[in-house]
Scaffold this motif. Structure first.
Motif, PDB file in Angstrom:
ATOM      1  N   GLN A  53       0.841  -1.202   0.000  1.00 22.95           N
ATOM      2  CA  GLN A  53       0.000   0.000   0.000  1.00 22.95           C
ATOM      3  C   GLN A  53       0.873   1.247   0.000  1.00 22.95           C
ATOM      4  O   GLN A  53       0.606   2.205  -0.732  1.00 22.95           O
ATOM      5  CB  GLN A  53      -0.922   0.006   1.219  1.00 22.95           C
ATOM      6  CG  GLN A  53      -1.746   1.274   1.371  1.00 22.95           C
ATOM      7  CD  GLN A  53      -3.033   1.221   0.600  1.00 22.95           C
ATOM      8  OE1 GLN A  53      -3.845   0.366   0.893  1.00 22.95           O
ATOM      9  NE2 GLN A  53      -3.230   2.096  -0.347  1.00 22.95           N
ATOM     10  N   GLY A  54       1.919   1.233   0.793  1.00 26.45           N
ATOM     11  CA  GLY A  54       2.800   2.400   0.882  1.00 26.45           C
ATOM     12  C   GLY A  54       3.468   2.741  -0.439  1.00 26.45           C
ATOM     13  O   GLY A  54       3.456   3.904  -0.861  1.00 26.45           O
ATOM     14  N   VAL A  55       4.027   1.743  -1.109  1.00 26.30           N
ATOM     15  CA  VAL A  55       4.694   2.027  -2.388  1.00 26.30           C
ATOM     16  C   VAL A  55       3.671   2.378  -3.466  1.00 26.30           C
ATOM     17  O   VAL A  55       3.944   3.208  -4.340  1.00 26.30           O
ATOM     18  CB  VAL A  55       5.639   0.891  -2.834  1.00 26.30           C
ATOM     19  CG1 VAL A  55       6.783   0.729  -1.848  1.00 26.30           C
ATOM     20  CG2 VAL A  55       4.931  -0.415  -3.051  1.00 26.30           C
ATOM     21  N   CYS A  56       2.490   1.773  -3.399  1.00 24.88           N
ATOM     22  CA  CYS A  56       1.432   2.123  -4.360  1.00 24.88           C
ATOM     23  C   CYS A  56       0.995   3.568  -4.180  1.00 24.88           C
ATOM     24  O   CYS A  56       0.755   4.273  -5.163  1.00 24.88           O
ATOM     25  CB  CYS A  56       0.237   1.192  -4.206  1.00 24.88           C
ATOM     26  SG  CYS A  56       0.504  -0.458  -4.887  1.00 24.88           S
ATOM     27  N   ASN A  57       0.906   4.022  -2.944  1.00 25.55           N
ATOM     28  CA  ASN A  57       0.465   5.392  -2.668  1.00 25.55           C
ATOM     29  C   ASN A  57       1.406   6.437  -3.241  1.00 25.55           C
ATOM     30  O   ASN A  57       0.999   7.580  -3.472  1.00 25.55           O
ATOM     31  CB  ASN A  57       0.289   5.620  -1.167  1.00 25.55           C
ATOM     32  CG  ASN A  57      -0.961   4.971  -0.628  1.00 25.55           C
ATOM     33  OD1 ASN A  57      -1.845   4.565  -1.367  1.00 25.55           O
ATOM     34  ND2 ASN A  57      -1.020   4.850   0.686  1.00 25.55           N
ATOM     35  N   VAL A  85      -5.679  -3.533  -2.829  1.00 31.45           N
ATOM     36  CA  VAL A  85      -4.671  -2.481  -3.014  1.00 31.45           C
ATOM     37  C   VAL A  85      -4.114  -2.550  -4.433  1.00 31.45           C
ATOM     38  O   VAL A  85      -3.992  -1.532  -5.125  1.00 31.45           O
ATOM     39  CB  VAL A  85      -3.531  -2.622  -1.975  1.00 31.45           C
ATOM     40  CG1 VAL A  85      -2.343  -1.748  -2.337  1.00 31.45           C
ATOM     41  CG2 VAL A  85      -4.020  -2.286  -0.577  1.00 31.45           C
ATOM     42  N   LEU A  86      -3.794  -3.751  -4.871  1.00 33.50           N
ATOM     43  CA  LEU A  86      -3.213  -3.921  -6.210  1.00 33.50           C
ATOM     44  C   LEU A  86      -4.214  -3.569  -7.307  1.00 33.50           C
ATOM     45  O   LEU A  86      -3.878  -2.869  -8.269  1.00 33.50           O
ATOM     46  CB  LEU A  86      -2.701  -5.347  -6.379  1.00 33.50           C
ATOM     47  CG  LEU A  86      -1.515  -5.704  -5.496  1.00 33.50           C
ATOM     48  CD1 LEU A  86      -1.278  -7.205  -5.503  1.00 33.50           C
ATOM     49  CD2 LEU A  86      -0.269  -4.958  -5.937  1.00 33.50           C
ATOM     50  N   VAL A  87      -5.442  -4.043  -7.180  1.00 38.18           N
ATOM     51  CA  VAL A  87      -6.476  -3.744  -8.176  1.00 38.18           C
ATOM     52  C   VAL A  87      -6.675  -2.236  -8.273  1.00 38.18           C
ATOM     53  O   VAL A  87      -6.687  -1.662  -9.372  1.00 38.18           O
ATOM     54  CB  VAL A  87      -7.803  -4.470  -7.844  1.00 38.18           C
ATOM     55  CG1 VAL A  87      -8.940  -3.956  -8.721  1.00 38.18           C
ATOM     56  CG2 VAL A  87      -7.648  -5.977  -8.004  1.00 38.18           C
TER      57      VAL A  87
END
Length: 132
Positions: A53-57, A85-87
């Protein structure tokens, strides 16, 4: 904690890692993650999901897929939250095909997509102008 005789465990590490990730302090979270592993404390799905989640954000979806691969290689399987989170990230990046692949993986693993999963997919299609 240690000064008072309380050894940190997976819960305390994961809590701090999650907080650092929410504050977009990803480098510090990854450093703490490495420290945790070096102390012999194995990460779990919660730890990995927080990092993903952190790197996606911060828009680092490639790093998220590397973390997912690492997670799977260690025999730690994503849960509904990890998949969502990935979707959501793939859809926001306009990568609806990749998001749909994640949904297919969820279903194959017996994890039912929920309203968050489908809402993310619908947003992704809408962003691409694929209203049908």
């Amino acid at each position: 904690m240690e000064e008072r005789g309380c050894e940190p465990n997976i819960v305390s590490y994961s809590t701090i890692i999650d907080s650092l990730c929410k504050d977009t302090l990803i480098d510090q979270a990854l450093t703490l993650f490495s420290e945790m592993i070096s102390r012999g404390i194995a990460p779990n799905v919660v730890t990995y999901t927080s990092l993903i989640q952190g790197v996606c954000n911060i828009g680092q979806w490639k790093q998220a897929t590397r973390l997912l691969d690492e997670m799977l290689n260690k025999g730690i399987f994503p849960n509904l939250f990890t998949f969502n989170v990935l979707v959501d990230t793939f859809c926001k990046e306009g990568m609806v095909v990749e998001a749909k692949t994640v949904v297919d993986m969820m279903i194959q693993r017996g994890i039912e997509p929920d309203t968050i999963t489908y809402s993310s997919l619908m947003d992704g299609y809408c962003l691409r102008g694929e209203m049908d």
